[in-house]
Design an enzyme around this catalytic site. Sequence first.
Site, mmCIF file in Angstrom:
data_model
loop_
_atom_site.group_PDB
_atom_site.id
_atom_site.type_symbol
_atom_site.label_atom_id
_atom_site.label_comp_id
_atom_site.label_asym_id
_atom_site.label_seq_id
_atom_site.Cartn_x
_atom_site.Cartn_y
_atom_site.Cartn_z
ATOM 1 N N GLU A 108 -49.433 13.513 -7.211
ATOM 2 C CA GLU A 108 -50.607 13.175 -8.021
ATOM 3 C C GLU A 108 -51.830 13.949 -7.534
ATOM 4 O OE1 GLU A 108 -49.943 11.464 -10.521
ATOM 5 O OE2 GLU A 108 -48.495 9.885 -10.091
ATOM 6 N N ASP A 142 -43.404 8.694 1.031
ATOM 7 C CA ASP A 142 -43.843 7.368 1.471
ATOM 8 C C ASP A 142 -44.415 6.569 0.300
ATOM 9 O OD1 ASP A 142 -45.915 9.245 1.383
ATOM 10 O OD2 ASP A 142 -47.118 8.212 2.888
ATOM 11 N N ASN A 193 -46.375 11.844 3.868
ATOM 12 C CA ASN A 193 -47.558 12.698 3.702
ATOM 13 C C ASN A 193 -48.759 11.878 3.230
ATOM 14 O OD1 ASN A 193 -46.587 12.203 1.172
ATOM 15 N ND2 ASN A 193 -45.856 14.277 0.804
ATOM 16 N N ASP A 208 -30.402 -18.231 -14.154
ATOM 17 C CA ASP A 208 -29.587 -19.364 -14.584
ATOM 18 C C ASP A 208 -28.773 -19.115 -15.850
ATOM 19 O OD1 ASP A 208 -31.977 -19.413 -15.861
ATOM 20 O OD2 ASP A 208 -32.228 -21.576 -15.827
ATOM 21 N N GLY A 217 -38.998 10.770 -14.699
ATOM 22 C CA GLY A 217 -39.983 10.838 -13.630
ATOM 23 C C GLY A 217 -40.621 9.516 -13.246
ATOM 24 N N HIS A 222 -37.628 -22.464 -20.366
ATOM 25 C CA HIS A 222 -38.226 -21.510 -19.438
ATOM 26 C C HIS A 222 -37.649 -20.116 -19.750
ATOM 27 C CE1 HIS A 222 -34.409 -22.676 -17.699
ATOM 28 N NE2 HIS A 222 -34.450 -21.628 -16.920
ATOM 29 N N HIS A 223 -38.397 -19.076 -19.426
ATOM 30 C CA HIS A 223 -38.068 -17.669 -19.754
ATOM 31 C C HIS A 223 -38.255 -17.348 -21.242
ATOM 32 C CE1 HIS A 223 -36.562 -17.822 -15.770
ATOM 33 N NE2 HIS A 223 -35.275 -17.754 -15.980
ATOM 34 N N GLY A 260 -49.466 9.290 1.105
ATOM 35 C CA GLY A 260 -49.893 8.986 -0.262
ATOM 36 C C GLY A 260 -49.130 9.746 -1.318
ATOM 37 N N GLU A 285 -34.614 -6.616 -10.437
ATOM 38 C CA GLU A 285 -33.900 -6.083 -11.589
ATOM 39 C C GLU A 285 -34.184 -4.619 -11.850
ATOM 40 O OE1 GLU A 285 -35.632 -8.938 -11.627
ATOM 41 O OE2 GLU A 285 -34.251 -10.537 -12.226
#
Lengths: 606, 606
Positions: A508, A475, A502, A58, A445, A146-147, A504, A81
């Site tokens: 990691e 994925d 793959n 708004d 990254g 608000h916000h 997952g 955003e």
Amino acid sequence: MSASTEDATHLQAEVDRLRLQFKNLKADRDMGHISIGNYLLTRLEQLGVKSMFGVPGDFNLGFLDLVEDFPTIDWVGNCNELNAAYAADGYARVNQQSLGVVLTTFGVGELSAINGVAGAFSEMVPVLHIVGAPSTGQQKAKAMLHHTLGDGRYLAYTRASEQFTVAQAALGNTDAAALEIDRVLLECITKARPVYLTLPADLVHSEIPADRLSIPLTRNYPLNDPSVEEYVLDLIVKQVQAADADVIVLVDACTIRHDVRKELNEFIRRTGFPVYAAPMGKTAVDENYPRFGGIYIGSISHPEVKEKVESAKMILSVGALKSDFNTGNFSYNIPPTKTVELHSDHTHVQYAQFPGIGMKRLFPKLTDRLEPFKQAALKLDVPPFSAVPPDDPTPIINHAWLWPTVGSFFRPKDVIVTETGTANFGILDIPLPEKSIILNQILWGSIGWSVGSTLGAALAARESGLGRTILFVGDGSLQLTVQELSVMIRKGLKPIVFVLNNSGYTIEKYIHGKHRHYNNIADWTWTSLLTTLNDGGRVPTKSYKVSTKQEFSQLLQDEKFARADCMQLVEIIMPALDAPRALEVQAEMSGKSNVFSAAAAAGVAQ
Amino acid sequence: MSASTEDATHLQAEVDRLRLQFKNLKADRDMGHISIGNYLLTRLEQLGVKSMFGVPGDFNLGFLDLVEDFPTIDWVGNCNELNAAYAADGYARVNQQSLGVVLTTFGVGELSAINGVAGAFSEMVPVLHIVGAPSTGQQKAKAMLHHTLGDGRYLAYTRASEQFTVAQAALGNTDAAALEIDRVLLECITKARPVYLTLPADLVHSEIPADRLSIPLTRNYPLNDPSVEEYVLDLIVKQVQAADADVIVLVDACTIRHDVRKELNEFIRRTGFPVYAAPMGKTAVDENYPRFGGIYIGSISHPEVKEKVESAKMILSVGALKSDFNTGNFSYNIPPTKTVELHSDHTHVQYAQFPGIGMKRLFPKLTDRLEPFKQAALKLDVPPFSAVPPDDPTPIINHAWLWPTVGSFFRPKDVIVTETGTANFGILDIPLPEKSIILNQILWGSIGWSVGSTLGAALAARESGLGRTILFVGDGSLQLTVQELSVMIRKGLKPIVFVLNNSGYTIEKYIHGKHRHYNNIADWTWTSLLTTLNDGGRVPTKSYKVSTKQEFSQLLQDEKFARADCMQLVEIIMPALDAPRALEVQAEMSGKSNVFSAAAAAGVAQ
């Protein structure tokens, strides 16, 4: 003085005053006035901005009226955003003489975007973050709107954004508005980093003089001090002589970010020195250029590249950015005594530092001074940079086979986006065609970035007549920002999205927790995604699933697929624990240094 | 002293020292040692945390090993960090004596979550944000790691988070770790606001004494100064007498957030005063309680409620939070001379302020003092709070019909989540069943919040044996955070998700730009979403689309649907420009005050 003389003097003064007022007013009228919102939009138009990203809220709706009515800038309503900030980043990376713009609303919107803006800071991408704020009156009254945080701290969001932008302006009145807008825009394009502008709802339509608009803003490259510059040039020439012209050029991120690609290419063609690139310098030099030898990444490099770079008697480093993932976890084996480093605002020759000597101005002179070494330079061997799929009879699609295979699918002018994960590493060893552009986020990254970035990149590519936009994303990463695919469809974009399924977060798993549940994710039906995000397929799209080398090769050879005349998604089934060679080595080093900190940090701080 | 005596003295001293050392060491061993990571997890377990939200990242993987192995805390891998923060917020709102926990990684992860954390600050929800950071050695060396800004500013992220958390701790060594962890946790639960904890990768497994764990942390309610408290009680009693017991109670957000719901309910039952609630105080009092009169929201209130509240001779306001959307855009018509305001850490009587007099301790005494007025209080009329669907023969589903209709679908102990948009306003006029819980974000108002929040709420509801979790979200809002539906499916949760499909951001359209393109969004095939996010429907889910009142009524009356024994999504087709009554009025006022700032702000600042 008589009364009448006094009167006459007064009258004359009044006449003079009125004449001056009239003259000023007339000058004002002749130059014209413009609303603050349209002033900003005109500046962006001058800077080559044709698309603006963001989400309505708004406090920015008044400005959005002006955006929607502005003939040359298209509003791209994003799904959220963060994705919008990523898109602005991707847009700026492709539209390289311009900048990316993201518009959010006060508090909730701007904070959602902040990771995307911080990424642009880290990776040196010019992004303007415009925040639609409550009116100046509401801000002064510290109303509990608000916000807000509920405690009247209206500046809290600016305080946060200060950490991730090089300039901020909070428009507070009409007087300084034009000056402030120009200041942050100049900082943005000159430093190639994000800036932050708050636009209170009541000022959007306030009128200001338009006269400043007659002089467009241009990126500013400071001059070098002539005596120091001459001194530096002499030093470099002496070092090249001492090295018997056994010199290699190592190009890196800031070559692209600080706009010296043209100067660099002139330099390497006129001097003939062999050229290598750090990961973040990829495509700064055409990778089919015969004197280009491939990617140097410390101990992760291909052995021949490593040997050539590290055995040269001198390394001319251009725009270096020595982050962990860009240097093979800080494993460069190049002593400072062999190094000349050119940067946007300083130069190193061996141990000597020269602040204020920037490469944009230095390069042409350096080219003139080193051209005489060309005969000697051309005698230096350069290993060929090429990639051929291995002869592997198994049907499973693995990284060792995938990347050389897609390498031959690329065409000149393609825009290629790789996600932080297996894709960032897999693409390194593949020569890309001339005039292609590669986008990645090797320093920052942030997983999921590539999806928003692809939207911005594809828009910029369409605007400037480039080729296809091609995304490689895992994925796991795609789940973070998946909704932005729907905006691509809505905007009629036609990227090819390769989803490396793959099961997952493989990157990691390589760093830590190979068999841990926390690195696994939900399975999605990737091939039904585009129709779900697209009102049952009202806009034509295509989705494919390939599980074998043969299926994938056939698809790549299909002319219709390669033409990319609608949006396409390709799910590629890959083993959960397969990774490109470079990632395997990097992740092992990275996982160790996270835990065994002292030793790694010591090696790192140089 | 002879040499031998001196020796003996020395020996005796050494014996004493060794005995002491041995005793200390034995005590240490008896109390045991524990890794810093497990210390933190044990504290969370003591505080009632059973689920932890977040996304893996390389700097938190070591800690995640401990989380995964910790028997009583379940790791909920989210699709992205903002959604994870929203989920932690929703979890804390339902698990009301506990807190929510979100775990992210350095830089990229934590910044993505920051809007969710700021929302918890604004709305006063206790959330712990744990950030897995590079090792202490890497931090000291200011290494240019991935996820850094590239300029060595390792504290930049903490600087940003300081704006949105009430306490921060950056663990730097083992000595202070337990103390620091306890300090931020106590701040979190006592102030009911978020705190921030960075956990360097190398410290996770460092051992510290476990002895502090024998004393659990408890929420701290400071005592009131007895003389001041007595003075305040006298003042309030006098004001009640002066008002001839013509008193109404107005309950608001902090009744729930600052844990005085029990004391309040004791008070109203023993005194008999009529009770009304501000929007953010909804369900603090059972809405079927006969002396509950409904929702007061300034000039947006139903006329009868407005008349009753504003004509009372005294208003006892409990935990007020006077934000724009919670007060009908600051349209309370209640002069301070008629008001007593109870807050968590201060009290107002008319114009007099009493810092340090908090309601948790004051309430029981006030109940005793005002109980004698019960006879008089019971004579005050209370309008019935009820909602009946209007008799509207058109088939189209509009808000005026929708909310009273779903009102009769709710059951005791349901957890109801409404999105910032039409749903937040629509639910206001509907009495909710006893022991139901309503979650909304009326102050912070971040669109998309409700989806992540529903995940956390549904987990907390399942843990504590509450009823169904029911979400009302618009198509625009759902697009921001949609991927989190897949985590609900993966975790076996069974919320009912009502998607109000009104083709875009209807709340924005009401504020500004009713026919502007920027308030429109892409159409999705909502009914195929759950199977797409769920590997083609491996987990059973159901999706429905209703376009008429009759279709919707039939669905609500279907016992199988109402039982909610699998995850269900209901797409409700509604007109783009229909809104609940309260939103229509609020949006009109809000849109005006954004533009015509001065007047609105003046009215606002009181």
